[in-house]
Structure formats: C-alpha cells, structure tokens
Design a protein around this motif. Structure first.
Motif, mmCIF file in Angstrom:
data_model
loop_
_atom_site.group_PDB
_atom_site.id
_atom_site.type_symbol
_atom_site.label_atom_id
_atom_site.label_comp_id
_atom_site.label_asym_id
_atom_site.label_seq_id
_atom_site.Cartn_x
_atom_site.Cartn_y
_atom_site.Cartn_z
ATOM 1 N N GLY A 130 12.863 -3.238 -3.575
ATOM 2 C CA GLY A 130 12.672 -2.646 -4.888
ATOM 3 C C GLY A 130 11.281 -2.079 -5.067
ATOM 4 O O GLY A 130 10.471 -2.042 -4.144
ATOM 5 N N VAL A 131 11.021 -1.651 -6.292
ATOM 6 C CA VAL A 131 9.718 -1.083 -6.621
ATOM 7 C C VAL A 131 8.806 -2.158 -7.188
ATOM 8 O O VAL A 131 9.265 -3.158 -7.738
ATOM 9 N N VAL A 132 7.521 -1.942 -7.036
ATOM 10 C CA VAL A 132 6.518 -2.904 -7.498
ATOM 11 C C VAL A 132 6.078 -2.516 -8.909
ATOM 12 O O VAL A 132 5.794 -1.356 -9.183
ATOM 13 N N GLY A 133 6.052 -3.505 -9.781
ATOM 14 C CA GLY A 133 5.618 -3.239 -11.144
ATOM 15 C C GLY A 133 5.631 -4.499 -11.984
ATOM 16 O O GLY A 133 5.748 -5.610 -11.462
ATOM 17 N N GLN A 134 5.541 -4.320 -13.277
ATOM 18 C CA GLN A 134 5.461 -5.430 -14.218
ATOM 19 C C GLN A 134 6.740 -5.593 -15.048
ATOM 20 O O GLN A 134 6.834 -6.511 -15.859
ATOM 21 N N ARG A 135 7.717 -4.707 -14.856
ATOM 22 C CA ARG A 135 8.942 -4.782 -15.655
ATOM 23 C C ARG A 135 9.882 -5.841 -15.092
ATOM 24 O O ARG A 135 9.799 -6.220 -13.941
ATOM 25 N N SER A 136 10.790 -6.288 -15.909
ATOM 26 C CA SER A 136 11.821 -7.226 -15.463
ATOM 27 C C SER A 136 12.615 -6.582 -14.326
ATOM 28 O O SER A 136 13.025 -5.426 -14.433
ATOM 29 N N SER A 179 -11.385 -3.030 17.370
ATOM 30 C CA SER A 179 -11.717 -2.737 15.987
ATOM 31 C C SER A 179 -10.496 -2.167 15.269
ATOM 32 O O SER A 179 -9.693 -1.463 15.875
ATOM 33 N N ILE A 180 -10.390 -2.483 13.992
ATOM 34 C CA ILE A 180 -9.381 -1.851 13.147
ATOM 35 C C ILE A 180 -10.037 -0.616 12.542
ATOM 36 O O ILE A 180 -11.075 -0.714 11.880
ATOM 37 N N VAL A 181 -9.461 0.542 12.791
ATOM 38 C CA VAL A 181 -10.053 1.802 12.346
ATOM 39 C C VAL A 181 -9.593 2.148 10.932
ATOM 40 O O VAL A 181 -10.412 2.400 10.055
ATOM 41 N N LYS A 182 -8.276 2.153 10.709
ATOM 42 C CA LYS A 182 -7.757 2.576 9.408
ATOM 43 C C LYS A 182 -6.372 2.003 9.183
ATOM 44 O O LYS A 182 -5.596 1.851 10.119
ATOM 45 N N ILE A 183 -6.081 1.697 7.916
ATOM 46 C CA ILE A 183 -4.706 1.413 7.529
ATOM 47 C C ILE A 183 -4.340 2.345 6.375
ATOM 48 O O ILE A 183 -5.197 2.744 5.581
ATOM 49 N N THR A 184 -3.086 2.703 6.341
ATOM 50 C CA THR A 184 -2.529 3.454 5.224
ATOM 51 C C THR A 184 -1.399 2.624 4.661
ATOM 52 O O THR A 184 -0.468 2.261 5.389
ATOM 53 N N GLY A 185 -1.507 2.285 3.391
ATOM 54 C CA GLY A 185 -0.499 1.469 2.729
ATOM 55 C C GLY A 185 0.262 2.276 1.700
ATOM 56 O O GLY A 185 -0.342 2.985 0.885
ATOM 57 N N PHE A 186 1.569 2.169 1.761
ATOM 58 C CA PHE A 186 2.454 2.838 0.810
ATOM 59 C C PHE A 186 3.123 1.765 -0.037
ATOM 60 O O PHE A 186 3.660 0.799 0.507
ATOM 61 N N VAL A 187 3.092 1.928 -1.346
ATOM 62 C CA VAL A 187 3.683 0.965 -2.262
ATOM 63 C C VAL A 187 4.718 1.685 -3.118
ATOM 64 O O VAL A 187 4.378 2.630 -3.845
ATOM 65 N N ALA A 188 5.981 1.271 -3.002
ATOM 66 C CA ALA A 188 7.023 1.825 -3.870
ATOM 67 C C ALA A 188 6.715 1.329 -5.278
ATOM 68 O O ALA A 188 6.769 0.129 -5.542
ATOM 69 N N SER A 189 6.351 2.251 -6.168
ATOM 70 C CA SER A 189 5.766 1.873 -7.447
ATOM 71 C C SER A 189 6.634 2.258 -8.635
ATOM 72 O O SER A 189 7.128 3.385 -8.706
ATOM 73 N N ALA A 190 6.767 1.314 -9.552
ATOM 74 C CA ALA A 190 7.430 1.592 -10.821
ATOM 75 C C ALA A 190 6.555 2.557 -11.623
ATOM 76 O O ALA A 190 5.345 2.628 -11.401
ATOM 77 N N PRO A 191 7.144 3.304 -12.551
ATOM 78 C CA PRO A 191 6.331 4.196 -13.382
ATOM 79 C C PRO A 191 5.204 3.417 -14.064
ATOM 80 O O PRO A 191 5.401 2.322 -14.583
ATOM 81 N N GLY A 192 3.995 3.972 -13.987
ATOM 82 C CA GLY A 192 2.842 3.359 -14.628
ATOM 83 C C GLY A 192 2.132 2.310 -13.798
ATOM 84 O O GLY A 192 1.050 1.867 -14.177
ATOM 85 N N PHE A 193 2.691 1.897 -12.666
ATOM 86 C CA PHE A 193 2.029 0.896 -11.825
ATOM 87 C C PHE A 193 0.888 1.568 -11.068
ATOM 88 O O PHE A 193 1.102 2.557 -10.368
ATOM 89 N N THR A 194 -0.320 1.051 -11.197
ATOM 90 C CA THR A 194 -1.488 1.672 -10.566
ATOM 91 C C THR A 194 -2.311 0.697 -9.731
ATOM 92 O O THR A 194 -3.442 1.008 -9.354
ATOM 93 N N ALA A 195 -1.768 -0.463 -9.422
ATOM 94 C CA ALA A 195 -2.531 -1.474 -8.677
ATOM 95 C C ALA A 195 -2.190 -1.476 -7.184
ATOM 96 O O ALA A 195 -2.223 -2.520 -6.534
ATOM 97 N N GLN A 196 -1.915 -0.306 -6.626
ATOM 98 C CA GLN A 196 -1.604 -0.222 -5.205
ATOM 99 C C GLN A 196 -2.723 -0.806 -4.336
ATOM 100 O O GLN A 196 -2.440 -1.531 -3.373
#
Length: 158
Positions: free
Chosen positions: A51-57, A92-109
């Motif tokens: 599912g998507v990440v967010g604060q809704r039920s 060494s770890i050079v870079k990570i790219t993280g993708f977060v399936a986000s609910a509308p308004g979720f900005t804490a990626q």
C-alpha cells in the motif's frame, strides 16, 4: 571490525538474493562500482507491507515503512555482496535512491528512507555515509510501499 562482523553484532543477516520478476539482474558491476536494481521489502519471498505510506486509516504507517526501507537495504546489500565477492568487499556506499509510494499530502519520504541510511551507517560506519534521494511516487511494483536502489564501491576483483 568488518562489515560482516558489524552486521552480525546488530543481529542482522543478509537474505538470499531475490529472484528478478522481469528481464534484469539484481546487481551489475562496472569497474569498482556495483549498481543494484530496485529492491523491494521482501522477507522470505513476501512483502512486509502493501500500500501507500501516509497517516490515513488503511495507509502503511511511516514507522512500518521505515522497517520496509531496512528490509530493502538488506536486500540491496545481498545483491551487491553476491555480485562482488561478499559484504566485506564493499569499500563505500556511494548513493541510495529511495522511492516511497505516498498517499496524497505525505511528505516524510526522507524519514522513511532514514531506515535504510541508518542500517548503512551502523554496518559501514563512515564508509556508509552516502548521497541520497528520497522520492514520493504514486505506486510501486507489486504494491510495495518502498523500493531502494544502491550504488556501492567495491574492491575490484583480480
């Protein structure tokens, strides 16, 4: 202390490398860099959450998503280790790219992807500090809430 010893001290283990669900490889070496394909939060072949990440039920909570990010990075490390001769071949770890399936308004990626960054810092110390992007997206493969790509510098194979 080696990265594998730190991993063990943390009570963590690298999983088996996930079988690709398409026409790609889990990781590809080029010179002294290893690039992973996107890694999902699979544990024993099952997604930790859907599912998507967010604060809704009904949304995946940010805390659960952080756990998913930790699983993703362990899967990415397993893919790098498999492609490079083991976890201790990582310089060494050079870079990570993280993708977060986000609910509308979720900005804490970034807070979600901190789960992965924390594991890397714990396992590799200063060598685990990396460049990073944390991006919100509408959906991810299989309904996963998080997907992570990793670029690592490794000792070149002789």
């Amino acid at each position: 202390m080696s990265a594998s010893a730190r991993l063990e001290a943390l009570g963590l283990t690298l999983p088996e490398v996930a079988t690709p669900v398409g026409t790609y490889v889990p990781a590809k070496a080029h010179g002294d860099l290893v690039y992973t394909s996107g890694q999902l939060p699979l544990v024993d072949g099952e997604l930790l959450a859907v599912g998507v990440v967010g604060q809704r039920s009904g949304d995946v909570s940010p805390e659960r998503a952080l756990e998913c990010a930790r699983a993703c990075i362990l899967n990415a490390l397993a893919a790098v280790a498999n492609a490079s001769g083991g976890l201790d071949s990582i310089v060494s770890i050079v870079k990570i790219t993280g993708f977060v399936a986000s609910a509308p308004g979720f900005t804490a990626q970034p807070a979600v992807i901190n789960g992965a960054s924390g594991v890397l810092a714990d396992v590799f110390g200063e060598s685990g500090r990396h460049a990073r992007s944390a991006v919100g997206v509408a959906s991810l493969p299989l309904g996963a809430p998080v997907e992570i790509e990793l670029i690592a510098q490794v000792r070149t194979l002789a």
